[in-house]
Design an enzyme around this catalytic site. Structure first.
Site, PDB file in Angstrom:
ATOM      1  N   HIS A   1       0.830  -1.210   0.000  1.00  0.00           N
ATOM      2  CA  HIS A   1       0.000   0.000   0.000  1.00  0.00           C
ATOM      3  C   HIS A   1       0.863   1.257   0.000  1.00  0.00           C
ATOM      4  O   HIS A   1       0.535   2.253   0.649  1.00  0.00           O
ATOM      5  CB  HIS A   1      -0.938   0.036   1.205  1.00  0.00           C
ATOM      6  CG  HIS A   1      -1.961  -1.057   1.216  1.00  0.00           C
ATOM      7  ND1 HIS A   1      -3.212  -0.914   0.683  1.00  0.00           N
ATOM      8  CD2 HIS A   1      -1.904  -2.333   1.675  1.00  0.00           C
ATOM      9  CE1 HIS A   1      -3.896  -2.038   0.823  1.00  0.00           C
ATOM     10  NE2 HIS A   1      -3.115  -2.924   1.424  1.00  0.00           N
TER      11      HIS A   1
ATOM     12  N   TYR B   1       1.057  -4.001  12.143  1.00  0.00           N
ATOM     13  CA  TYR B   1       0.963  -2.566  11.831  1.00  0.00           C
ATOM     14  C   TYR B   1       1.699  -1.721  12.866  1.00  0.00           C
ATOM     15  O   TYR B   1       2.272  -0.689  12.545  1.00  0.00           O
ATOM     16  CB  TYR B   1      -0.502  -2.140  11.705  1.00  0.00           C
ATOM     17  CG  TYR B   1      -1.180  -2.705  10.467  1.00  0.00           C
ATOM     18  CD1 TYR B   1      -1.364  -4.080  10.322  1.00  0.00           C
ATOM     19  CD2 TYR B   1      -1.626  -1.888   9.444  1.00  0.00           C
ATOM     20  CE1 TYR B   1      -1.973  -4.613   9.201  1.00  0.00           C
ATOM     21  CE2 TYR B   1      -2.237  -2.411   8.315  1.00  0.00           C
ATOM     22  CZ  TYR B   1      -2.409  -3.778   8.207  1.00  0.00           C
ATOM     23  OH  TYR B   1      -3.006  -4.302   7.093  1.00  0.00           O
TER      24      TYR B   1
ATOM     25  N   ASN C   1     -10.245  -2.757   2.724  1.00  0.00           N
ATOM     26  CA  ASN C   1      -9.989  -2.743   1.281  1.00  0.00           C
ATOM     27  C   ASN C   1     -11.290  -2.503   0.528  1.00  0.00           C
ATOM     28  O   ASN C   1     -12.363  -2.509   1.124  1.00  0.00           O
ATOM     29  CB  ASN C   1      -9.422  -4.098   0.839  1.00  0.00           C
ATOM     30  CG  ASN C   1      -7.941  -4.243   1.152  1.00  0.00           C
ATOM     31  OD1 ASN C   1      -7.240  -3.256   1.377  1.00  0.00           O
ATOM     32  ND2 ASN C   1      -7.468  -5.467   1.171  1.00  0.00           N
TER      33      ASN C   1
HETATM   34 FE1  HDE Z   1      -2.320  -4.731   5.488  1.00  0.00          FE
HETATM   35  N1  HDE Z   1      -0.479  -3.920   5.933  1.00  0.00           N
HETATM   36  N2  HDE Z   1      -1.647  -6.528   6.157  1.00  0.00           N
HETATM   37  N3  HDE Z   1      -4.082  -5.605   4.984  1.00  0.00           N
HETATM   38  N4  HDE Z   1      -2.998  -2.981   4.847  1.00  0.00           N
HETATM   39  C1  HDE Z   1      -0.151  -2.630   5.753  1.00  0.00           C
HETATM   40  O1  HDE Z   1       0.935  -1.356   7.377  1.00  0.00           O
HETATM   41  C2  HDE Z   1      -0.517  -6.738   6.862  1.00  0.00           C
HETATM   42  C3  HDE Z   1      -4.438  -6.912   5.161  1.00  0.00           C
HETATM   43  C4  HDE Z   1      -4.269  -2.677   4.448  1.00  0.00           C
HETATM   44  O2  HDE Z   1      -3.082   3.565   4.072  1.00  0.00           O
HETATM   45  C5  HDE Z   1       1.180  -2.292   6.366  1.00  0.00           C
HETATM   46  O3  HDE Z   1       1.349   0.817   7.890  1.00  0.00           O
HETATM   47  C6  HDE Z   1      -0.434  -8.117   7.303  1.00  0.00           C
HETATM   48  C7  HDE Z   1      -5.849  -7.101   4.981  1.00  0.00           C
HETATM   49  C8  HDE Z   1      -4.359  -1.293   4.085  1.00  0.00           C
HETATM   50  O4  HDE Z   1      -1.435   3.409   5.513  1.00  0.00           O
HETATM   51  C9  HDE Z   1       1.636  -3.613   7.005  1.00  0.00           C
HETATM   52  C10 HDE Z   1      -1.573  -8.722   6.828  1.00  0.00           C
HETATM   53  C11 HDE Z   1      -6.337  -5.854   4.674  1.00  0.00           C
HETATM   54  C12 HDE Z   1      -3.082  -0.761   4.301  1.00  0.00           C
HETATM   55  C13 HDE Z   1       0.485  -4.529   6.672  1.00  0.00           C
HETATM   56  C14 HDE Z   1      -2.335  -7.723   6.110  1.00  0.00           C
HETATM   57  C15 HDE Z   1      -5.229  -4.938   4.672  1.00  0.00           C
HETATM   58  C16 HDE Z   1      -2.261  -1.842   4.781  1.00  0.00           C
HETATM   59  C17 HDE Z   1       2.169  -1.615   5.457  1.00  0.00           C
HETATM   60  C18 HDE Z   1      -1.991 -10.173   6.967  1.00  0.00           C
HETATM   61  C19 HDE Z   1      -7.789  -5.474   4.363  1.00  0.00           C
HETATM   62  C20 HDE Z   1      -2.616   0.657   4.054  1.00  0.00           C
HETATM   63  C21 HDE Z   1       2.375  -0.221   6.037  1.00  0.00           C
HETATM   64  C22 HDE Z   1      -2.089 -10.627   8.308  1.00  0.00           C
HETATM   65  C23 HDE Z   1      -8.686  -5.729   5.474  1.00  0.00           C
HETATM   66  C24 HDE Z   1      -2.816   1.540   5.236  1.00  0.00           C
HETATM   67  C25 HDE Z   1       1.523  -0.151   7.176  1.00  0.00           C
HETATM   68  C26 HDE Z   1      -2.409   2.958   4.915  1.00  0.00           C
HETATM   69  C27 HDE Z   1      -0.905  -1.697   5.148  1.00  0.00           C
HETATM   70  C28 HDE Z   1       0.459  -5.787   7.099  1.00  0.00           C
HETATM   71  C29 HDE Z   1      -3.545  -8.010   5.427  1.00  0.00           C
HETATM   72  C30 HDE Z   1      -5.401  -3.558   4.351  1.00  0.00           C
HETATM   73  C31 HDE Z   1       2.997  -4.145   6.570  1.00  0.00           C
HETATM   74  C32 HDE Z   1       0.685  -8.723   8.119  1.00  0.00           C
HETATM   75  C33 HDE Z   1      -6.621  -8.409   5.138  1.00  0.00           C
HETATM   76  C34 HDE Z   1      -5.592  -0.560   3.579  1.00  0.00           C
HETATM   77  O5  HDE Z   1       1.785  -3.476   8.381  1.00  0.00           O
END
Ligand code: HDE
Length: 715
Positions: A100, A387, A173
């Site tokens: 993202h 996060y 999402n």
């Molecule tokens: Fe994320 N995800 N994600 N994700 N995600 C990040 O956090 C992560 C997942 C989502 O505008 C990171 O600050 C893991 C689902 C959005 O700043 C990180 C897992 C959904 C955004 C991270 C998931 C999301 C992130 C990268 C599986 C929808 C952007 C930078 C367990 C419900 C937020 C940060 C923004 C961002 C990890 C799965 C949505 C690396 C480990 C499911 C919208 O922490």
């Protein structure tokens, strides 16, 4: 003559009245430099903001020349002004988000439209009309921060509510399900979709070997693949996407009763997508298409809005479902549990500074407030750690919560202390608890409150013995295909063709035969016809069906899952181009513009030249030049020309392509008779969407999908 360097915001503020004349500038200019344009503040200025200083407040006398040993000598280490400036510049970048990375943010407000105290004690849902500020960041997943806005990808929809009981971050999402079921697989998923490890490409694209290799081996991803290959993954605008919390969460009321809940955002402007060909062309015509669209809409006062909806259900209902509500690869069809609207979010203010706000905002799924709680979804559980952890490497310190965009707007006090970049100055000796300093007349600091503090819901899921800690998944998590099938079968024929074609496109980029075959073998578990179409599109034999860990069941198709079944004819929030040229009829242009704007759309005038063109009834300026404003940037197009101009334009590639694309992307084309020569050249044939100017209002900006079979071969 060289352009005047833009003054810094601080100097803009004060220079107005005191800007020295050219003579003074020459005098104040640096020695040996004849350029008269370097700005200097002269005596008599009273506003301290007018003076350029270094980061420690020392006023700077010369912002053009470093300190040298003699006129042509080496630069001196002593030059603290130069060193600080370069030092700061050298460290301007921070690591981009692991996923993202490319996103756009805006401020807004959330208003409760239906109080639901019976379901939750969440403070923002207690009173109709109560409001709270929010910050939202939309994003793509796979590409880097500088990638384009329109790849085929999931869009992030992250909302930070600054409530009076602390921040609540709903980090979702635009697709209601996810690729994987367990956080353990997230790094693998992301590695596979990002640029390949050895070659460093492709950027922002899932159409490559490693992604499809992983996907073919992960049948649980198949439901999400249906969504990702559908038009949901090539949206028209951030303003026109849905948002989903994805995981099952829990609502808890004042009596301690808990229900499961899924969160939805419904865009007031409706959902809309582009076509793949269009998305690819937009990437070239305007790589910032979505960012610009959001910024400009808010800037123009067309505030985008979403309704917050909830699907609430209990354990007994969940038990009866043929899938597990803790499995993030599953959704609950709206037909089974209706979405109840409880609030509206309106984005009404652009950021002042992209880095300070959009880049530094840190969303944490672990940020919840009393009344909302997590479920045992193993994907969500992993996110609760990730996060928080990632912010330390992005923002550099555990004190990232003090950055204004991240700080709660309600008071916060605790005994966390020190750390890099601490900006608060706690007073007193109480930095531990329990303490009895109050008894000595000192400030003993804050204390926990059993009555009002956050309490984790005591699970009433009988299947879970909290004493057991197992690395296993519940039985129903093994059904990977029923909902992929549900999604596919809920689409219109045209949408199904888009999904099949997207799969053919992506798998055509895959160079490993066995990977392709495996993915098609997986598709056979979803829908035989889909698998056959994709195999035919790839010109490969239909491979053997991949083994399903659990046989799929047929679920009742859900119309809510289709974009096309829910599209309406609205012009609101859409952008319509009107092409004109020398001699065009101004009255007709004005009339059409009025109709578009009256219906809530934006009319954008396009001509071969922008400055001012002689038309019938006056002179008209265009908003954009034809060659620089391809029709992919608009929702519908119209044209008012003279026969002479139409014939001249039909020799110009940009004009012919303009109509060819609008036609190919199934858009409405409203035209006058004079345009016919140009339409003929572009191969535009009459149909329900190619209409006379005065019929434009009847068809609006809807897409004419029936046309698509005429313009391209879909799988
Ligand atoms: Fe994320 N995800 N994600 N994700 N995600 C990040 O956090 C992560 C997942 C989502 O505008 C990171 O600050 C893991 C689902 C959005 O700043 C990180 C897992 C959904 C955004 C991270 C998931 C999301 C992130 C990268 C599986 C929808 C952007 C930078 C367990 C419900 C937020 C940060 C923004 C961002 C990890 C799965 C949505 C690396 C480990 C499911 C919208 O922490």
């Amino acid at each position: 003559m060289a352009k005047k360097p833009a003054p810094s915001p601080a100097t803009i503020h004060a220079l107005g009245d005191h800007q020295p004349g050219a003579g003074q500038l020459a005098q104040a200019g640096s020695r040996g430099n004849g350029d008269e344009l370097h700005q200097q503040v002269e005596g008599g200025v009273t506003d301290p903001a007018a003076y350029l200083t270094d980061n420690f407040g020392h006023r700077i006398s010369d912002n053009q020349n470093s300190l040298r040993a003699g006129e042509r000598g080496p630069t001196l280490l002593e030059d603290f002004v130069l060193r600080e400036k370069i030092f700061h510049f050298d460290h301007e970048r921070i690591p981009e988000r692991i996923v993202h990375a490319r996103g756009s943010g805006a401020h807004g407000v959330f208003e409760c439209t239906k109080a639901i105290p019976g379901l939750t004690k969440a403070s923002i849902l207690q009173k109709e009309g109560a409001t709270c500020p929010v910050f939202v960041r939309f994003s793509t997943v796979a590409g880097g921060a500088g990638s384009v806005d329109t790849p085929r990808d999931v869009r992030g929809f992250a909302v930070k509510f600054y409530t009076d009981s602390g921040n609540w971050d709903l980090v979702g999402n635009n697709i209601p399900v996810f690729f994987i079921q367990d956080a353990m697989k997230f790094p693998d998923l992301v590695h596979s979709v990002k640029m390949e490890a050895d070659r460093g490409y492709p950027q922002a694209a899932s159409a490559h070997d490693t992604f499809w290799d992983f996907i073919g081996l992960m049948p649980e991803a198949m439901h999400m693949i249906m969504w990702a290959m559908s038009d949901r993954a090539i949206p028209r605008s951030f303003r026109m996407i849905e948002g989903f919390g994805v995981h099952t969460f829990r609502f808890v009321n004042d009596d301690g009763e808990g229900k499961f809940v899924k969160f939805h955002w419904k865009p007031v402007l409706g959902i809309q997508s582009t076509t793949w060909d269009e998305a690819v062309k937009i990437a070239g015509a305007d790589p910032d298409f979505h960012r610009r669209d959001l910024f400009e809409a808010i800037d123009a006062g067309d505030f985008p809005a979403w309704d917050l909806g909830v699907q609430v259900f209990d354990e007994a209902f969940a038990e009866k479902l043929p899938y597990d509500v803790l499995d993030a690869t599953k959704l609950i069809p709206e037909e089974d549990v209706p979405v109840e609207i409880v609030g509206r979010m309106t984005l009404n203010r652009n950021v002042d500074n992209f880095f300070a706000e959009t880049e530094q905002v840190a969303f944490l799924p672990s940020n919840i407030i009393p009344g909302i709680d997590f479920s045992n979804d193993p994907l969500l559980q992993g996110r609760l750690f990730s996060y928080l952890d990632t912010q330390k490497s992005r923002l550099g310190t555990t004190n990232f919560h003090q950055i204004p965009i991240n700080a709660p707007k309600c008071p916060f006090h605790n005994f966390q202390r020190d750390g890099m970049m601490q900006t608060l100055v706690p007073t007193g000796r109480a930095n531990y608890e329990p303490n009895s300093l109050a008894e000595a007349g000192e400030n003993g600091g804050p204390r926990a409150s059993a009555a009002t503090g956050f309490r984790t819901f005591e699970t009433n899921d009988e299947r879970n013995d909290p004493a057991q800690k197992l690395r296993i998944r519940a039985e129903l998590f093994a059904d990977h295909f029923s909902q992929a099938r549900l999604f596919y079968r809920s689409q219109t024929g045209n949408e199904q063709a888009h999904i099949a074609s997207a799969l053919v496109f992506e798998l055509s980029k895959v160079t490993l035969d066995h990977v392709r075959a495996r993915v098609v073998g997986q598709l056979r578990n979803i829908d035989e016809d889909l698998a056959k179409r994709v195999a035919a599109g790839l010109a490969i034999d239909l491979p053997a069906k991949e083994k399903a860990a659990r046989s799929p069941v047929d679920l009742k198709p859900s119309d809510a899952l289709s974009i096309q079944k829910n599209a309406d004819d609205t012009m609101e929030g859409r952008k319509i181009a009107i092409l004109f040229a020398e001699g065009s009829d101004k009255a007709a242009i004005d009339k059409l513009k009025g109709e578009i704007e009256g219906a809530g759309g934006t009319a954008f005038l396009i001509a071969p030249k922008v400055g001012g063109i002689k038309v019938k009834g006056g002179t008209l300026k265009a908003d954009g030049q034809l060659a620089g404003s391809p029709s992919v940037l608009f929702d519908a197009v119209a044209s008012i020309l003279t026969e002479e101009q139409a014939s001249l334009l039909s020799k110009q590639g940009a004009a012919v392509q303009w109509f060819m694309d609008a036609y190919g992307h199934c858009k409405t084309i409203a035209h006058d008779d004079a345009t016919q020569a140009l339409l003929d050249k572009a191969g535009v044939e009459k149909d329900g969407g190619v209409v006379a100017i005065d019929k434009f209002e009847n068809v609006g900006t809807r897409r004419h999908w029936a046309r698509e079979a005429k313009v391209r071969d879909l799988a």
